[in-house]
Scaffold this active site. Structure first.
Site, mmCIF file in Angstrom:
data_model
loop_
_atom_site.group_PDB
_atom_site.id
_atom_site.type_symbol
_atom_site.label_atom_id
_atom_site.label_comp_id
_atom_site.label_asym_id
_atom_site.label_seq_id
_atom_site.Cartn_x
_atom_site.Cartn_y
_atom_site.Cartn_z
ATOM 1 N NE ARG A 76 -2.638 -24.351 59.411
ATOM 2 C CZ ARG A 76 -1.896 -25.209 60.009
ATOM 3 N NH1 ARG A 76 -0.758 -25.305 60.027
ATOM 4 N NH2 ARG A 76 -2.452 -25.781 61.317
ATOM 5 C CG ASN A 84 1.292 -27.397 52.641
ATOM 6 O OD1 ASN A 84 0.990 -26.748 53.596
ATOM 7 N ND2 ASN A 84 2.170 -26.970 51.670
ATOM 8 C CD GLU A 131 6.178 -26.203 57.030
ATOM 9 O OE1 GLU A 131 5.217 -25.943 56.625
ATOM 10 O OE2 GLU A 131 6.588 -25.991 58.339
#
Length: 154
Positions: free
Chosen positions: A111, A54, A50
């Site tokens: 997203r 990002n 994650e």
């Protein structure tokens, strides 16, 4: 924290989506000397995934350039790992807002805005700060079960 560091690791990788799986594997392999449980490694890999995603999607806004780098630094202790993932991208204007579930800066429908929520769920500690030179630093800590607790099932 007065714990002794037993090992360190630092790498820089281009901010490309195909490097996300590499980052996951590197951190998991680095921690293997502590003999973490399968669940602990899975949690760690998910959080690293994650954080790297990002960087690729938000920090560098999907540019996928070899010049846009993600720094991955790990400190291994006898019962935990501290992982820092840093970029020199656009930074985060409002960190508190960015950490709210479903918040995203990408409005193309791909997203979910759950990256920081996932990281918080799978790690024992997480902090997010803007980098002095631009960009963001995500610091995550994962505690590992001690051998005695594994044997007794606690």
């Amino acid at each position: 924290m007065n714990k002794k560091i037993i090992n360190t690791m630092s790498i820089k990788i281009p901010a490309k989506s195909e490097n996300e799986s590499f980052a996951r594997a590197v951190v998991a392999a680095f921690c293997s000397s502590l003999d973490p449980t399968v669940d602990e490694i899975s949690d760690l890999k998910t959080a690293v995934s994650e954080a790297v995603t990002n960087c690729v999607v938000h920090a560098y806004q999907k540019r996928q350039s070899n010049e846009d780098l993600i720094a991955l630094d790990c400190e291994l202790y006898e019962d935990m790992v501290r992982v820092k993932i840093a970029d020199h991208g656009v930074g985060i204007t409002d960190i508190n807002q960015a950490m709210q579930p479903f918040y995203t800066t990408v409005q193309d429908g791909e997203r979910s805005g759950m990256g920081f929520t996932v990281m918080q769920s799978f790690m024992d500690e997480i902090s997010v700060n803007n980098n002095d030179g631009g960009g963001t630093v995500v610091t995550m800590i994962k505690n590992f079960t001690k051998e005695a607790e594994k044997v007794s099932g606690e």
